[in-house]
Motif scaffolding. Structure first.
Motif, short mmCIF file in Angstrom:
data_model
loop_
_atom_site.label_atom_id
_atom_site.label_comp_id
_atom_site.label_asym_id
_atom_site.label_seq_id
_atom_site.Cartn_x
_atom_site.Cartn_y
_atom_site.Cartn_z
N ASN A 1 -60.40 54.91 17.80
CA ASN A 1 -59.90 54.46 19.09
C ASN A 1 -61.05 53.92 19.93
O ASN A 1 -62.01 54.64 20.23
N GLU A 2 -60.97 52.64 20.26
CA GLU A 2 -61.98 51.97 21.09
C GLU A 2 -63.37 52.08 20.46
O GLU A 2 -64.35 52.50 21.09
N VAL A 3 -63.45 51.74 19.19
CA VAL A 3 -64.75 51.71 18.50
C VAL A 3 -64.95 50.35 17.83
O VAL A 3 -64.00 49.59 17.65
N GLU A 4 -66.19 50.06 17.48
CA GLU A 4 -66.51 48.83 16.77
C GLU A 4 -66.73 49.15 15.30
O GLU A 4 -67.58 49.97 14.95
N LEU B 1 -50.28 53.25 7.91
CA LEU B 1 -51.24 52.32 8.52
C LEU B 1 -50.75 51.93 9.90
O LEU B 1 -49.64 51.43 10.06
N THR B 2 -51.59 52.17 10.90
CA THR B 2 -51.28 51.82 12.29
C THR B 2 -52.37 50.92 12.85
O THR B 2 -53.55 51.29 12.83
N ILE B 3 -51.98 49.75 13.32
CA ILE B 3 -52.91 48.82 13.97
C ILE B 3 -52.32 48.51 15.34
O ILE B 3 -51.39 47.72 15.47
N GLN B 4 -52.86 49.11 16.37
CA GLN B 4 -52.28 49.01 17.71
C GLN B 4 -53.24 48.31 18.67
O GLN B 4 -54.39 48.70 18.81
N SER B 5 -52.73 47.26 19.30
CA SER B 5 -53.47 46.55 20.35
C SER B 5 -54.85 46.08 19.89
O SER B 5 -55.83 46.16 20.63
N GLY C 1 -47.83 46.62 19.92
CA GLY C 1 -48.73 46.15 20.96
C GLY C 1 -49.61 44.98 20.59
O GLY C 1 -50.58 44.69 21.29
N ASN C 2 -49.30 44.28 19.51
CA ASN C 2 -50.11 43.12 19.09
C ASN C 2 -49.37 41.83 19.46
O ASN C 2 -48.44 41.41 18.77
N GLN C 3 -49.80 41.20 20.52
CA GLN C 3 -49.11 40.02 21.04
C GLN C 3 -49.28 38.78 20.17
O GLN C 3 -48.53 37.82 20.30
N TYR C 4 -50.25 38.80 19.27
CA TYR C 4 -50.50 37.63 18.43
C TYR C 4 -49.89 37.78 17.03
O TYR C 4 -50.15 36.96 16.15
N LEU C 5 -49.08 38.79 16.83
CA LEU C 5 -48.43 38.97 15.54
C LEU C 5 -47.41 37.86 15.31
O LEU C 5 -46.65 37.50 16.21
N THR C 6 -47.38 37.32 14.09
CA THR C 6 -46.46 36.23 13.76
C THR C 6 -45.67 36.60 12.50
O THR C 6 -45.95 37.60 11.83
N ASP C 7 -44.69 35.76 12.19
CA ASP C 7 -43.91 35.97 10.97
C ASP C 7 -44.80 35.97 9.73
O ASP C 7 -44.63 36.78 8.82
N GLY D 1 -43.49 46.69 21.55
CA GLY D 1 -44.43 45.99 22.41
C GLY D 1 -44.94 44.68 21.86
O GLY D 1 -45.86 44.08 22.43
N CYS D 2 -44.36 44.18 20.77
CA CYS D 2 -44.76 42.87 20.23
C CYS D 2 -43.91 41.77 20.87
O CYS D 2 -42.82 42.02 21.38
N SER D 3 -44.41 40.54 20.79
CA SER D 3 -43.69 39.39 21.38
C SER D 3 -42.61 38.91 20.41
O SER D 3 -42.66 37.81 19.87
N LEU D 4 -41.63 39.73 20.23
CA LEU D 4 -40.53 39.44 19.30
C LEU D 4 -39.55 38.48 19.97
O LEU D 4 -39.03 38.76 21.05
N GLN D 5 -39.29 37.34 19.33
CA GLN D 5 -38.44 36.30 19.90
C GLN D 5 -37.04 36.36 19.29
O GLN D 5 -36.88 36.46 18.08
N PHE D 6 -36.02 36.28 20.16
CA PHE D 6 -34.63 36.40 19.72
C PHE D 6 -33.83 35.12 19.93
O PHE D 6 -32.69 35.03 19.49
#
Length: 665
Positions: free
Chosen positions: A75-78, A122-126, A159-165, A185-190
């Protein structure tokens, strides 16, 4: 004589997590027993705001450890190429990997995934930089990647706004055993117009997924292809509507067990009707903060989802008693959240969850409901097996008399939240009423100090001053009664009766004083305590509290402005497991508090000293040298006033690695 390893493990199974962790620090044999496989599979190694640039990094410590851990959270690491050695050696053992707000590039991530050959979660958040280019895992969905995700059951990309199909397709294609998908929290389009734009007629959606948008149309195709395995879906904080939910619910061969869709304002009764008709195997349903949920939806839920064990309809404000009365049909319900539903009354509850005695319901959240004390008493008498209860902001329901019923009936409680129940006083928490004399009938007599008949006098003070006088009298009388305990005088039911308590929230209960802390607090397993805005407590009560509740790990004392350095000194000396300490607004504390924290806190991770104006910002910054401390919240320093003149001398310069830990407000 040492106990055999198997016997120690058997004993440790009965200990709470915090006790087991403390026991593991006793000796080598206890450490090994506390890290047996049955415990390790649930342990998570957490790296929060950590750096891996030292000569002997934290990662190397786990590489060289004789204990093998299976779950890791960053969390919050490089995560850079310098850490790849860790994944080479430990990757095969990792079953669960979580990345939150991490700085990681595509190449490093791909290398990490290819080394973790047995991943199940596997969790990849924000992690927006990871998805921003749209090239993540491109060309790697065959070979090693497919082998790495072959056993993956849980995939969370929330929470990943740049996720795509296209990006989603690369993950899912490589995970044939997928059972849970989280796109919250993703930008899911309907909108169908977007589908027609990016997928013209005749386009093979599976061969040419869009690299620009994430569409529900594509997600639905993904879910349909794995319908037989999918058990849990999470679409919270998206624009999913009734039509989309209906289409999703009608997916052939899919038997959902859990659906989370909180904060989805577009959901309508049409979607819930289809959901309850087709997904009758649901055991968990979270539709909290969905403003369009009505009684009609709840009626269908209670009628068709007979296997439901968890239901959350928090702040579904259109729900009334007409829907709540149907809750008695859910015979397997174990957890219920109906908080902030303003139209629910005692009458609806009496015909719903309180229609008969319920020995199955274990968790109940009714905070902010419009109930009186008789309504709360009815609930407490009908639900004797509760493990968790939240009655916060039930201003009229929580009184000295009604909480006595909690202490009498709810002896199995592990979590009790009663924030801002400001009618409750020491009399209720200690079980003390007025002083009893010979000849009075047995039973607790709760005093109503507001109704005491006193001679009529001309009042020259304000209402606030009257309340102060009443509080002082109440405290004095209860103290006298508590001191008579040694004489075996009759008492009511004290808070101390709830010996299983692990979490207690009494924030804003401003009528409690040191009397309650001294006579009603005796919990050996209490780990979380919130006394924020309890402004009458002082160091005298804190000393007794620390002595009788030694297992506290998270302590909130925000805005307790009567606390002085002596109180914090008692806390840091007596609470050896303390990890979080919140002292915001305790403006009588000085640098002595910081010195005590620095000297005695060996496990502290979070410290909040905002608004403590008598503390030196420089000393507050220097406390960051504690090895376990990762966050310090403090007030922005300066300018200072000396002899009426502002002193704008710049503060001490600190190392960047240290300043990471601070947030200035």
């Amino acid at each position: 004589m040492d106990l055999p390893f198997e016997v120690l493990v058997y004993i440790f199974k009965y200990l709470p997590k915090s006790d087991r962790k403390a026991a593991s620090e006793t000796c080598t044999s206890w450490y090994q027993a506390a890290n047996a496989h049955c415990f390790l599979k649930n342990k998570v190694v957490v790296f929060y705001k950590s750096t891996f640039t030292d000569d002997i990094s934290l990662l190397e410590m786990f590489e060289n450890s004789s204990t093998i851990y299976y779950n890791y959270l960053f969390n919050e690491v490089e995560l850079s190429s310098k850490t790849l050695g860790f994944w080479d050696r430990m990757g095969d053992n990792i079953l669960s990997l979580t990345l939150k707000n991490c700085d990681i590039c595509e190449k490093v991530f791909a290398s990490i995934i290819q080394k973790c050959m047995n991943l199940e979660m596997l969790t990849i958040q924000s992690c927006k930089e990871l998805f921003m280019s749209g090239r993540l895992l491109e060309g790697k969905t065959e070979g090693l990647l497919t082998e790495s995700l072959e056993n993956l059951k849980v995939l969370s990309l929330s929470g990943n706004q740049y996720l795509t199909d296209a990006l989603l397709n690369r993950f899912v294609t490589a995970a044939p055993a997928l059972e849970e998908l989280d796109l919250s929290g993703c930008s899911l389009q309907f909108h169908l117009g977007l589908v027609k734009r990016f997928y013209p007629a005749g386009t093979d959606i599976n061969l040419n997924p869009s690299e620009s948008v994430l569409t529900f149309y594509f997600v639905q195709q993904i879910i349909a292809s794995k319908a037989k395995n999918i058990k849990k879906l999470l679409f919270s904080n998206t624009l999913i509507d009734g039509t989309a939910l209906k289409s999703l619910s009608e997916t052939p061969d899919m038997q959902l067990e859990c659906l989370e869709a909180h904060s989805c304002d577009q959901l309508t009764n049409t979607g819930f009707l289809a959901l309850t008709n087709h997904q009758t195997s649901l055991r968990e349903l979270d539709i909290s903060l969905c403003s369009r949920v009505t009684d009609q939806s709840l009626v269908h839920i209670c009628k068709n989802l007979v296997n439901l064990e968890y239901l959350n309809i928090q702040r579904c404000r259109a729900v009334t008693d007409l829907g709540i009365v149907e809750l008695h049909k859910l015979k397997k319900l174990k957890s219920l959240n109906i908080s902030q539903c303003e139209l629910i009354t005692k009458e609806g509850l009496s015909k719903g969850i309180c229609a008969e005695e319920n020995n199955l319901l274990e968790e109940l959240d009714i905070h902010s409901l419009n109930l009186d004390h008789t309504g709360l008493v009815m609930i407490l008498e009908k639900l004797p097996k509760l493990r968790s209860l939240d009655i916060s902001y039930c201003f009229n329901a929580a009184t000295d008399t009604s909480i006595q019923v909690i202490f009498k009936n709810q002896v199995f409680l592990e979590t009790l939240k009663m924030s801002h129940c400001d009618k409750v006083s020491d009399a209720g928490f200690t079980g003390m009423g007025k002083v009893e004399s010979a000849g009075e009938s047995d039973g607790p007599i709760m005093s109503n100090y507001d109704d005491i008949n006193t001679p009529q006098r001309i009042n020259l003070g304000s209402r606030a001053e009257e309340e102060i006088v009443r509080d002082a009298k109440r405290k004095r009388d209860v103290m006298k009664m508590c001191e008579k305990l040694s004489l075996d005088s009759f008492t009511g039911f004290s808070l101390a009766r709830l010996q299983n308590l692990k979490v207690l929230d009494m924030s804003g209960c401003n009528r409690i004083t040191d009397v309650s802390l001294r006579y009603a607090f005796n919990f050996k397993e209490l780990t979380v305590l919130n006394l924020s805005r309890c402004q009458q407590i002082t160091h005298e009560g804190i000393e007794h509290l620390v002595e009788n509740c030694p297992s506290i790990e998270h302590f909130n004392l925000v805005d307790c402005y009567n606390l002085k350095d002596e109180a914090v000194n008692s806390i840091v000396k007596g609470l050896h497991r303390l990890q979080t300490l919140e002292l915001k607004g305790c403006n009588q504390l000085t640098d002595k508090t910081l010195e005590s924290v620095k000297l005695h806190c060996k496990k502290l991770k979070f410290l909040d000293v905002q608004g403590c104006r008598n503390m030196s910002p420089e000393l507050a910054c220097s406390i960051g040298s504690l090895p376990t401390l990762h966050t310090v919240l403090m007030t922005k320093p300066g300018p200072y006033v000396t002899d009426g003149v502002k002193n704008r001398t710049p503060g001490t310069k600190f190392l960047p690695a240290l300043m990471r830990k601070f947030r200035l407000h």
